[in-house]
Scaffold this active site. Structure first.
Site, PDB file in Angstrom:
ATOM      1  N   SER A  84     -25.909  61.451  65.850  1.00  0.00           N
ATOM      2  CA  SER A  84     -27.247  61.174  66.384  1.00  0.00           C
ATOM      3  C   SER A  84     -27.812  59.919  65.715  1.00  0.00           C
ATOM      4  O   SER A  84     -27.475  59.618  64.562  1.00  0.00           O
ATOM      5  CB  SER A  84     -28.183  62.347  66.068  1.00  0.00           C
ATOM      6  OG  SER A  84     -29.537  61.968  66.267  1.00  0.00           O
ATOM      7  N   TYR A 114     -31.535  68.803  60.399  1.00  0.00           N
ATOM      8  CA  TYR A 114     -30.709  68.332  61.530  1.00  0.00           C
ATOM      9  C   TYR A 114     -30.121  66.954  61.248  1.00  0.00           C
ATOM     10  O   TYR A 114     -28.913  66.737  61.402  1.00  0.00           O
ATOM     11  CB  TYR A 114     -31.574  68.304  62.793  1.00  0.00           C
ATOM     12  CG  TYR A 114     -30.947  67.655  64.007  1.00  0.00           C
ATOM     13  CD1 TYR A 114     -30.109  68.372  64.854  1.00  0.00           C
ATOM     14  CD2 TYR A 114     -31.217  66.323  64.348  1.00  0.00           C
ATOM     15  CE1 TYR A 114     -29.555  67.786  65.986  1.00  0.00           C
ATOM     16  CE2 TYR A 114     -30.679  65.728  65.471  1.00  0.00           C
ATOM     17  CZ  TYR A 114     -29.847  66.462  66.295  1.00  0.00           C
ATOM     18  OH  TYR A 114     -29.305  65.871  67.421  1.00  0.00           O
TER      19      TYR A 114
HETATM   20  P1  NAD Z   1     -27.702  70.829  75.148  1.00  0.00           P
HETATM   21  O1  NAD Z   1     -28.638  71.904  74.802  1.00  0.00           O
HETATM   22  O2  NAD Z   1     -27.409  70.604  76.583  1.00  0.00           O
HETATM   23  O3  NAD Z   1     -26.313  71.033  74.412  1.00  0.00           O
HETATM   24  C1  NAD Z   1     -26.162  71.681  73.191  1.00  0.00           C
HETATM   25  C2  NAD Z   1     -25.176  72.808  73.419  1.00  0.00           C
HETATM   26  O4  NAD Z   1     -24.796  73.355  72.171  1.00  0.00           O
HETATM   27  C3  NAD Z   1     -25.762  73.954  74.227  1.00  0.00           C
HETATM   28  O5  NAD Z   1     -25.364  73.851  75.566  1.00  0.00           O
HETATM   29  C4  NAD Z   1     -25.219  75.222  73.560  1.00  0.00           C
HETATM   30  O6  NAD Z   1     -24.424  76.024  74.394  1.00  0.00           O
HETATM   31  C5  NAD Z   1     -24.391  74.666  72.412  1.00  0.00           C
HETATM   32  N1  NAD Z   1     -24.611  75.470  71.205  1.00  0.00           N
HETATM   33  C6  NAD Z   1     -25.709  75.494  70.428  1.00  0.00           C
HETATM   34  N2  NAD Z   1     -25.542  76.363  69.418  1.00  0.00           N
HETATM   35  C7  NAD Z   1     -24.299  76.896  69.560  1.00  0.00           C
HETATM   36  C8  NAD Z   1     -23.539  77.841  68.828  1.00  0.00           C
HETATM   37  N3  NAD Z   1     -24.016  78.421  67.708  1.00  0.00           N
HETATM   38  N4  NAD Z   1     -22.326  78.185  69.294  1.00  0.00           N
HETATM   39  C9  NAD Z   1     -21.818  77.601  70.416  1.00  0.00           C
HETATM   40  N5  NAD Z   1     -22.469  76.661  71.132  1.00  0.00           N
HETATM   41  C10 NAD Z   1     -23.700  76.318  70.706  1.00  0.00           C
HETATM   42  O7  NAD Z   1     -28.267  69.483  74.487  1.00  0.00           O
HETATM   43  P2  NAD Z   1     -27.591  68.033  74.263  1.00  0.00           P
HETATM   44  O8  NAD Z   1     -28.724  67.146  73.937  1.00  0.00           O
HETATM   45  O9  NAD Z   1     -26.672  67.670  75.344  1.00  0.00           O
HETATM   46  O10 NAD Z   1     -26.785  68.239  72.908  1.00  0.00           O
HETATM   47  C11 NAD Z   1     -25.446  67.838  72.717  1.00  0.00           C
HETATM   48  C12 NAD Z   1     -25.290  67.149  71.385  1.00  0.00           C
HETATM   49  O11 NAD Z   1     -25.978  65.914  71.428  1.00  0.00           O
HETATM   50  C13 NAD Z   1     -25.873  67.927  70.202  1.00  0.00           C
HETATM   51  O12 NAD Z   1     -24.990  67.852  69.107  1.00  0.00           O
HETATM   52  C14 NAD Z   1     -27.141  67.152  69.885  1.00  0.00           C
HETATM   53  O13 NAD Z   1     -27.501  67.280  68.540  1.00  0.00           O
HETATM   54  C15 NAD Z   1     -26.687  65.753  70.218  1.00  0.00           C
HETATM   55  N6  NAD Z   1     -27.763  64.784  70.403  1.00  0.00           N
HETATM   56  C16 NAD Z   1     -28.664  64.940  71.421  1.00  0.00           C
HETATM   57  C17 NAD Z   1     -29.683  64.013  71.563  1.00  0.00           C
HETATM   58  C18 NAD Z   1     -30.700  64.139  72.662  1.00  0.00           C
HETATM   59  O14 NAD Z   1     -31.687  63.399  72.654  1.00  0.00           O
HETATM   60  N7  NAD Z   1     -30.521  65.019  73.623  1.00  0.00           N
HETATM   61  C19 NAD Z   1     -29.787  62.933  70.674  1.00  0.00           C
HETATM   62  C20 NAD Z   1     -28.857  62.802  69.645  1.00  0.00           C
HETATM   63  C21 NAD Z   1     -27.843  63.743  69.528  1.00  0.00           C
END
Ligand code: NAD
Ligand code: MG
Length: 289
Positions: free
Chosen positions: A181, A194
């Site tokens: 991130s 985080y």
């Molecule tokens: P999202 O909610 O669509 O995806 C996160 C997924 O993680 C969920 O679908 C869930 O099923 C899974 N998850 C969470 N806890 C879990 C567990 N204990 N066991 C199994 N699965 C689990 O959101 P996203 O934004 O697509 O997130 C994907 C990645 O991107 C994450 O690592 C997040 O930190 C990172 N990220 C997102 C952003 C943003 O702005 N959306 C920015 C930087 C990084």
């Protein structure tokens, strides 16, 4: 990619009360697919494991990988409707999709999941460690032991577990991609735990890249900026969601589909001389890494 998509400049101040968030409750939905993106067999016959592939960034990656000819295994927590919807899209694109649900913070579950994937496909070529969670708090004093342990288990311990059990099956040319991130690089005053896990992911990526280089397995990371996914309305206040992504250089939040081509690139031979690297997809912010 083509210019057929119009990217929204803002997102509405919406809020969900449970994490993981649900894509089915979001309005507008994240953009996870470019209908004009045609695969060219870049991942033909490969098996890709994608954690958090049910929604958000992982969903966009899973669909792009399917279009490139990969067979997909998605590991997610409990969002069955989102996962089944994603599986349907993948199958519509002519690819197979295995869904596995459970807590990746549990090492035994990770071990069993890898067994199931091997039973189904008899191979694993690509591991995308993408699942994550975040729980904003105003002060480090508000971060409970329970939250701290849970965030570290989901975001970074799980990467150790899955990598450990997938590694014996990876081969020459295989690829591991970890979702970090922008918060790893800039810090974030309400996401101290985080952002610490996301920094750990960068170091994990660099160390793993060194560790498996002799097998010609490459390990890279992607560091997204603000991307419109279920994570956002399920973790930030409605007020903050309403302002989401506006302070980026491009002045808008990103959409999951805008990350997928990079995950394809890092998984295929076009990136054969890139390892230990983090690619920043953050709307134009210059990061000194
Ligand atoms: P999202 O909610 O669509 O995806 C996160 C997924 O993680 C969920 O679908 C869930 O099923 C899974 N998850 C969470 N806890 C879990 C567990 N204990 N066991 C199994 N699965 C689990 O959101 P996203 O934004 O697509 O997130 C994907 C990645 O991107 C994450 O690592 C997040 O930190 C990172 N990220 C997102 C952003 C943003 O702005 N959306 C920015 C930087 C990084
Ligand atoms: Mg989800």
């Amino acid at each position: 990619m083509t210019n057929t998509i119009t990217y929204p400049k803002t997102v509405p101040a919406e809020k969900q009360d449970k994490q993981p968030g649900l894509e089915k409750l979001m309005n507008p939905k994240p953009i996870y697919e470019d209908a004009e993106y045609k695969g060219t067999g870049k991942l033909k016959n490969k098996v890709a494991v994608i954690t958090g592939g049910d929604s958000g960034i992982g969903k966009a990656v899973a669909i792009a990988y399917a279009k490139e000819g990969a067979r997909i295994a998605i590991i997610y927590l409990d969002e069955h409707e989102d996962a089944n919807e994603t599986k349907k899209i993948i199958e519509t694109n002519g690819a197979e999709c295995l869904l596995i649900h459970g807590d990746i913070g549990d090492e035994e579950f990770c071990k069993e999941s890898v067994k199931k994937i091997i039973n189904q496909y008899n191979a694993i070529d690509i591991l995308v460690n993408n699942a994550g969670e975040q729980h904003p708090q105003n002060s480090v004093e508000d971060i409970t032991k329970e939250q701290l342990e849970r965030t570290f288990k989901t975001n970074i311990f799980a990467m150790f577990y899955l990598t450990k059990y997938v590694l014996p099956y990876l081969k020459d040319g295989s690829s591991i991609i970890n979702t970090s991130s922008v918060t790893a690089y800039k810090g974030n005053k309400t996401l101290i735990d985080y952002s610490s896990t996301k920094g750990a992911i960068v170091s994990f990526t660099r160390s793993m890249a060194l560790s498996v280089a002799s097998r010609n397995i490459r390990v890279n990371a992607v560091a997204p900026g603000p991307i419109w996914t279920p994570l956002i309305p399920s973790s930030f206040s409605a007020e903050d969601v309403g302002k989401f992504g506006l302070n980026t250089t491009l002045g808008r939040p990103g959409q999951p589909v805008e990350l997928a081509p990079c995950y394809v690139f890092l998984a295929e031979d076009g990136s054969s001389y890139i390892s230990g690297e983090t690619i920043h997809i953050n709307g134009g912010e210059i990061i000194n890494s």
